[in-house]
Write a protein that holds these residues in place. Structure first.
Motif, short mmCIF file in Angstrom:
data_model
loop_
_atom_site.label_atom_id
_atom_site.label_comp_id
_atom_site.label_asym_id
_atom_site.label_seq_id
_atom_site.Cartn_x
_atom_site.Cartn_y
_atom_site.Cartn_z
N LYS A 83 2.82 -5.80 7.11
CA LYS A 83 2.51 -5.18 5.83
C LYS A 83 2.32 -6.29 4.79
CE LYS A 83 4.78 -0.74 6.61
NZ LYS A 83 3.54 0.03 6.63
N GLU A 85 1.99 -7.10 1.08
CA GLU A 85 2.29 -6.46 -0.20
C GLU A 85 1.34 -6.97 -1.29
OE1 GLU A 85 4.43 -4.11 -0.34
OE2 GLU A 85 5.38 -4.38 1.62
N GLU A 86 1.20 -6.17 -2.35
CA GLU A 86 0.35 -6.53 -3.48
C GLU A 86 0.79 -7.85 -4.10
OE1 GLU A 86 -2.84 -5.28 -6.20
OE2 GLU A 86 -2.16 -4.56 -4.25
N ARG A 224 -4.38 -8.23 -1.90
CA ARG A 224 -4.25 -6.82 -2.22
C ARG A 224 -3.45 -6.15 -1.11
NH1 ARG A 224 -10.14 -4.57 -3.32
NH2 ARG A 224 -10.67 -5.88 -1.55
N GLU A 225 -2.75 -5.12 -1.46
CA GLU A 225 -1.89 -4.44 -0.47
C GLU A 225 -2.72 -3.89 0.68
OE1 GLU A 225 1.27 -0.69 -0.20
OE2 GLU A 225 0.58 -1.43 -2.14
#
Length: 239
Positions: A83, A85-86, A224-225
């Protein structure tokens, strides 16, 4: 050194218990390395025996996990999720893909509907540069994308033709196809690895200026996420 080793090995056990085996294996390996340094610096024989027993136990578990992961790969069941993240940094293409590239990789498939705008073409170019630098021996790159629907179509095709000619100088063929219905974004290597990225190759934020850190080095570029899913299959499908 003992406290850092204990902290890393504690995380390894927690990941292990949560069936997050890939992360667990990395922590076990790091923790074992730290513990070996502690053992080397220890003079007390009783403590040495204790550390040897701990190291042996952790090495045995790490080896079991490694075999399990290899079996999952062989059965086509391997799945790792990352994942992003932003605004996080440190996710250049090298960091994301290098782990899955080796000398057996000779063919690559890229499916991404948004290799259109100038910055997206540069993204694809950077991805190709990574492949050229090795350690893989890529001979063919297949790109499936969609046409720019506006005035940028000519620019898109011109950019891809230039990349094609440049790759040719390195003995690599770029095979470009277009589809109006493509939606999925994935990258496949002929050694069995498949990487699906929610945003495709376009997961970096625009740099704040032409002379800002991160303009050239994507490890320093905020992201960007998005979610990255990594799979391994016995055979990589072809389009």
């Amino acid at each position: 050194m003992e406290e850092p080793a204990a902290a890393v090995l504690k995380r390894a056990v927690e990941f292990d218990s949560a069936s997050r085996f890939q992360e667990s294996l990395v922590c076990y390996q790091e923790g074992i390395d730290l513990l070996l340094r502690v053992l080397k610096a220890t003079k007390d024989e009783t403590k040495k025996a204790h550390y040897r027993a701990k190291i042996s136990s952790y090495m045995s578990r790490a080896e079991d996990i490694k075999k399990y992961i290899e079996k999952e790969k062989e059965d086509g069941k391997y799945h790792k999720q990352i994942k992003i993240e932003e605004n996080t940094k440190g996710f250049s293409y090298e960091k994301l893909f290098q782990e899955y590239l080796n000398e057996t990789v000779t063919e690559v498939w890229v499916e991404d509907p948004y290799i259109r705008n100038i910055h997206q073409l540069y993204n694809f170019l950077r991805f190709c540069e990574m492949l050229v630098k090795g350690p893989c021996k890529v001979k063919t790159i297949h790109l499936l994308t969609s046409y720019d629907e506006g005035n940028g179509k000519r620019q898109q095709m011109s950019g891809l033709q230039e990349i094609e000619q440049s790759l040719n100088n390195y003995g690599i063929t770029l095979d470009v196809s277009y589809s109006s219905s493509i939606h999925d974004r994935e990258i496949r290597f002929n050694n069995g690895w498949m990487i699906k990225i929610g945003r495709g190759l376009d997961y970096f934020k625009k740099p704040q200026g032409s002379f800002c850190l991160g303009y050239c080095d994507f490890d320093l570029r905020p992201c960007r996420e998005t979610t990255v899913d990594v799979f391994h299959m016995k055979h990589t499908k072809k389009t």
